[in-house]
Design a protein around this motif. Structure first.
Motif, PDB file in Angstrom:
ATOM      1  N   PHE A  53      -6.079  14.253  -7.551  1.00 47.13           N
ATOM      2  CA  PHE A  53      -5.100  13.311  -7.024  1.00 47.13           C
ATOM      3  C   PHE A  53      -4.387  12.621  -8.175  1.00 47.13           C
ATOM      4  O   PHE A  53      -4.969  12.422  -9.244  1.00 47.13           O
ATOM      5  CB  PHE A  53      -5.770  12.200  -6.204  1.00 47.13           C
ATOM      6  CG  PHE A  53      -6.424  12.630  -4.944  1.00 47.13           C
ATOM      7  CD1 PHE A  53      -5.684  12.900  -3.806  1.00 47.13           C
ATOM      8  CD2 PHE A  53      -7.806  12.726  -4.866  1.00 47.13           C
ATOM      9  CE1 PHE A  53      -6.286  13.268  -2.625  1.00 47.13           C
ATOM     10  CE2 PHE A  53      -8.431  13.093  -3.691  1.00 47.13           C
ATOM     11  CZ  PHE A  53      -7.669  13.371  -2.569  1.00 47.13           C
ATOM     12  N   PHE A  54      -3.161  12.221  -7.934  1.00 45.52           N
ATOM     13  CA  PHE A  54      -2.507  11.193  -8.725  1.00 45.52           C
ATOM     14  C   PHE A  54      -2.416   9.977  -7.824  1.00 45.52           C
ATOM     15  O   PHE A  54      -2.066  10.093  -6.646  1.00 45.52           O
ATOM     16  CB  PHE A  54      -1.108  11.633  -9.173  1.00 45.52           C
ATOM     17  CG  PHE A  54      -1.129  12.777 -10.135  1.00 45.52           C
ATOM     18  CD1 PHE A  54      -1.408  12.557 -11.476  1.00 45.52           C
ATOM     19  CD2 PHE A  54      -0.878  14.069  -9.704  1.00 45.52           C
ATOM     20  CE1 PHE A  54      -1.434  13.621 -12.371  1.00 45.52           C
ATOM     21  CE2 PHE A  54      -0.906  15.135 -10.583  1.00 45.52           C
ATOM     22  CZ  PHE A  54      -1.188  14.914 -11.925  1.00 45.52           C
ATOM     23  N   ILE A  55      -2.723   8.813  -8.353  1.00 48.85           N
ATOM     24  CA  ILE A  55      -2.716   7.600  -7.538  1.00 48.85           C
ATOM     25  C   ILE A  55      -1.416   6.848  -7.804  1.00 48.85           C
ATOM     26  O   ILE A  55      -1.166   6.375  -8.915  1.00 48.85           O
ATOM     27  CB  ILE A  55      -3.930   6.708  -7.840  1.00 48.85           C
ATOM     28  CG1 ILE A  55      -5.226   7.507  -7.633  1.00 48.85           C
ATOM     29  CG2 ILE A  55      -3.909   5.466  -6.947  1.00 48.85           C
ATOM     30  CD1 ILE A  55      -6.479   6.742  -8.013  1.00 48.85           C
ATOM     31  N   ASN A  56      -0.576   6.766  -6.781  1.00 49.28           N
ATOM     32  CA  ASN A  56       0.717   6.096  -6.870  1.00 49.28           C
ATOM     33  C   ASN A  56       0.664   4.770  -6.119  1.00 49.28           C
ATOM     34  O   ASN A  56       0.081   4.688  -5.029  1.00 49.28           O
ATOM     35  CB  ASN A  56       1.817   6.972  -6.269  1.00 49.28           C
ATOM     36  CG  ASN A  56       1.862   8.356  -6.897  1.00 49.28           C
ATOM     37  OD1 ASN A  56       1.937   8.478  -8.115  1.00 49.28           O
ATOM     38  ND2 ASN A  56       1.784   9.394  -6.074  1.00 49.28           N
ATOM     39  N   VAL A  57       1.288   3.761  -6.675  1.00 47.89           N
ATOM     40  CA  VAL A  57       1.316   2.434  -6.069  1.00 47.89           C
ATOM     41  C   VAL A  57       2.776   2.041  -5.871  1.00 47.89           C
ATOM     42  O   VAL A  57       3.603   2.215  -6.775  1.00 47.89           O
ATOM     43  CB  VAL A  57       0.598   1.405  -6.974  1.00 47.89           C
ATOM     44  CG1 VAL A  57       0.601   0.025  -6.339  1.00 47.89           C
ATOM     45  CG2 VAL A  57      -0.839   1.863  -7.257  1.00 47.89           C
ATOM     46  N   ALA A  58       3.100   1.541  -4.687  1.00 46.26           N
ATOM     47  CA  ALA A  58       4.506   1.272  -4.376  1.00 46.26           C
ATOM     48  C   ALA A  58       4.650   0.021  -3.525  1.00 46.26           C
ATOM     49  O   ALA A  58       3.718  -0.373  -2.808  1.00 46.26           O
ATOM     50  CB  ALA A  58       5.120   2.467  -3.643  1.00 46.26           C
ATOM     51  N   ILE A  59       5.828  -0.578  -3.605  1.00 39.77           N
ATOM     52  CA  ILE A  59       6.099  -1.798  -2.844  1.00 39.77           C
ATOM     53  C   ILE A  59       7.576  -1.821  -2.446  1.00 39.77           C
ATOM     54  O   ILE A  59       8.436  -1.283  -3.165  1.00 39.77           O
ATOM     55  CB  ILE A  59       5.714  -3.038  -3.685  1.00 39.77           C
ATOM     56  CG1 ILE A  59       5.561  -4.275  -2.823  1.00 39.77           C
ATOM     57  CG2 ILE A  59       6.691  -3.277  -4.821  1.00 39.77           C
ATOM     58  CD1 ILE A  59       4.808  -5.393  -3.501  1.00 39.77           C
ATOM     59  N   LEU A  85      10.021  -0.089  -5.662  1.00 38.52           N
ATOM     60  CA  LEU A  85       9.238  -0.214  -6.891  1.00 38.52           C
ATOM     61  C   LEU A  85       8.016   0.693  -6.810  1.00 38.52           C
ATOM     62  O   LEU A  85       7.274   0.662  -5.825  1.00 38.52           O
ATOM     63  CB  LEU A  85       8.784  -1.666  -7.110  1.00 38.52           C
ATOM     64  CG  LEU A  85       9.891  -2.717  -7.238  1.00 38.52           C
ATOM     65  CD1 LEU A  85       9.273  -4.100  -7.389  1.00 38.52           C
ATOM     66  CD2 LEU A  85      10.799  -2.409  -8.420  1.00 38.52           C
ATOM     67  N   ARG A  86       7.797   1.479  -7.859  1.00 38.48           N
ATOM     68  CA  ARG A  86       6.682   2.424  -7.887  1.00 38.48           C
ATOM     69  C   ARG A  86       6.061   2.468  -9.279  1.00 38.48           C
ATOM     70  O   ARG A  86       6.760   2.331 -10.272  1.00 38.48           O
ATOM     71  CB  ARG A  86       7.155   3.840  -7.545  1.00 38.48           C
ATOM     72  CG  ARG A  86       7.793   4.020  -6.219  1.00 38.48           C
ATOM     73  CD  ARG A  86       8.638   5.286  -6.171  1.00 38.48           C
ATOM     74  NE  ARG A  86       7.903   6.489  -6.553  1.00 38.48           N
ATOM     75  CZ  ARG A  86       8.480   7.636  -6.846  1.00 38.48           C
ATOM     76  NH1 ARG A  86       9.795   7.750  -6.833  1.00 38.48           N
ATOM     77  NH2 ARG A  86       7.769   8.692  -7.187  1.00 38.48           N
ATOM     78  N   PHE A 148      11.801   1.363 -10.763  1.00 34.88           N
ATOM     79  CA  PHE A 148      12.667   1.798  -9.667  1.00 34.88           C
ATOM     80  C   PHE A 148      12.406   3.260  -9.318  1.00 34.88           C
ATOM     81  O   PHE A 148      12.170   4.099 -10.195  1.00 34.88           O
ATOM     82  CB  PHE A 148      14.139   1.622 -10.036  1.00 34.88           C
ATOM     83  CG  PHE A 148      14.621   0.200 -10.016  1.00 34.88           C
ATOM     84  CD1 PHE A 148      13.972  -0.771  -9.270  1.00 34.88           C
ATOM     85  CD2 PHE A 148      15.752  -0.173 -10.735  1.00 34.88           C
ATOM     86  CE1 PHE A 148      14.419  -2.087  -9.253  1.00 34.88           C
ATOM     87  CE2 PHE A 148      16.214  -1.483 -10.720  1.00 34.88           C
ATOM     88  CZ  PHE A 148      15.544  -2.441  -9.976  1.00 34.88           C
ATOM     89  N   SER A 149      12.506   3.537  -8.030  1.00 32.05           N
ATOM     90  CA  SER A 149      12.330   4.914  -7.567  1.00 32.05           C
ATOM     91  C   SER A 149      13.628   5.716  -7.641  1.00 32.05           C
ATOM     92  O   SER A 149      13.594   6.945  -7.614  1.00 32.05           O
ATOM     93  CB  SER A 149      11.804   4.921  -6.123  1.00 32.05           C
ATOM     94  OG  SER A 149      12.690   4.238  -5.260  1.00 32.05           O
ATOM     95  N   VAL A 150      14.758   5.033  -7.724  1.00 32.12           N
ATOM     96  CA  VAL A 150      16.046   5.737  -7.784  1.00 32.12           C
ATOM     97  C   VAL A 150      16.278   6.294  -9.182  1.00 32.12           C
ATOM     98  O   VAL A 150      15.634   5.886 -10.148  1.00 32.12           O
ATOM     99  CB  VAL A 150      17.216   4.801  -7.385  1.00 32.12           C
ATOM    100  CG1 VAL A 150      17.071   4.338  -5.951  1.00 32.12           C
ATOM    101  CG2 VAL A 150      17.304   3.600  -8.337  1.00 32.12           C
ATOM    102  N   VAL A 151      17.226   7.209  -9.299  1.00 36.09           N
ATOM    103  CA  VAL A 151      17.536   7.817 -10.594  1.00 36.09           C
ATOM    104  C   VAL A 151      18.166   6.771 -11.523  1.00 36.09           C
ATOM    105  O   VAL A 151      18.818   5.823 -11.058  1.00 36.09           O
ATOM    106  CB  VAL A 151      18.491   9.017 -10.415  1.00 36.09           C
ATOM    107  CG1 VAL A 151      17.820  10.115  -9.603  1.00 36.09           C
ATOM    108  CG2 VAL A 151      19.801   8.587  -9.751  1.00 36.09           C
TER     109      VAL A 151
END
Length: 210
Positions: A53-59, A85-86, A148-151
């Motif tokens: 797994f990779f553990i990703n955290v986001a809000i 936000l990630r 940021f999740s955007v490019v």
């Protein structure tokens, strides 16, 4: 379903009590909750090959529109990739360095339990820090943009949209309008008109209801 995916799901079921005690609910490979008008997500991203797994955290602030071209989308429970936000868990918790060979490759439940015991308090601290309108409003571009999740091309536009929305929710209409103007001035020859109209109407209706 591949054997490795079945094993991964079983492993998550074994360690979920360590995450649920923080108020999260399980959904597939993710754990989520809504707290203080922010959607918070911990996602276990299954690797393409093998048992890891990779553990990703986001809000994501509740009801913040996605910064998409030619469409308006407000998602109640966004995917990790849609959250504004990630971060990876190892970017949040220095304690993850003890699991440098396991943060992305986890072969046994015992290792996962030890990992989560170490890093969950730091993940929650990150969530509590950034799941706050005041924190976002006081942050500068360099501090927040790398999450940021955007490019990168639209980081500045995302920055001003997020600031405008947070100021609006806090009732700081002057700052909300100023940030929205800065957002509009980031002209990238892309069609964000549906997002623009939504935010403009939100600000106008908030001002008229003062």
């Amino acid at each position: 379903m591949a054997k490795s995916q079945v094993n991964n799901m079983k492993a998550l079921n074994e360690v979920k009590p360590q995450i649920l005690k923080y108020g999260y609910k399980k959904r597939g490979n993710s754990f989520w909750k809504i707290e203080n008008a922010f959607y918070k997500l911990i996602n276990f991203q299954t690797g393409s090959y093998g048992n890891y797994f990779f553990i990703n955290v986001a809000i994501h602030p509740c009801d913040l529109p996605m910064l998409y071209t030619k469409r308006l989308e407000i998602v109640e429970k966004p995917k990790e990739s849609q959250c504004v936000l990630r971060q990876r868990a190892e970017q949040i918790s220095g304690k993850a360095s003890a699991f440098v060979h396991n943060i992305g490759f986890i072969e046994d439940v015992t290792t996962m339990q030890a990992l989560l015991t170490e890093i969950m308090p730091d993940i929650e601290a990150w969530m509590n820090c950034w799941g706050c309108y005041e924190t976002i409003l006081s942050s500068d571009f360099d501090e927040i943009s790398k999450s940021f999740s955007v490019v990168p091309l639209i980081w500045k536009k995302q920055f001003f949209l997020l600031k405008s929305y947070c100021a609006l929710i806090m009732g700081d209409y002057t700052r909300a309008n100023d940030y929205f103007s800065a957002y509009q001035n980031e002209n990238l020859d892309m069609d964000f008109s549906l997002v623009d109209n939504y935010m403009s109407n939100l600000i106008v209706s908030s001002l008229s209801g003062k």
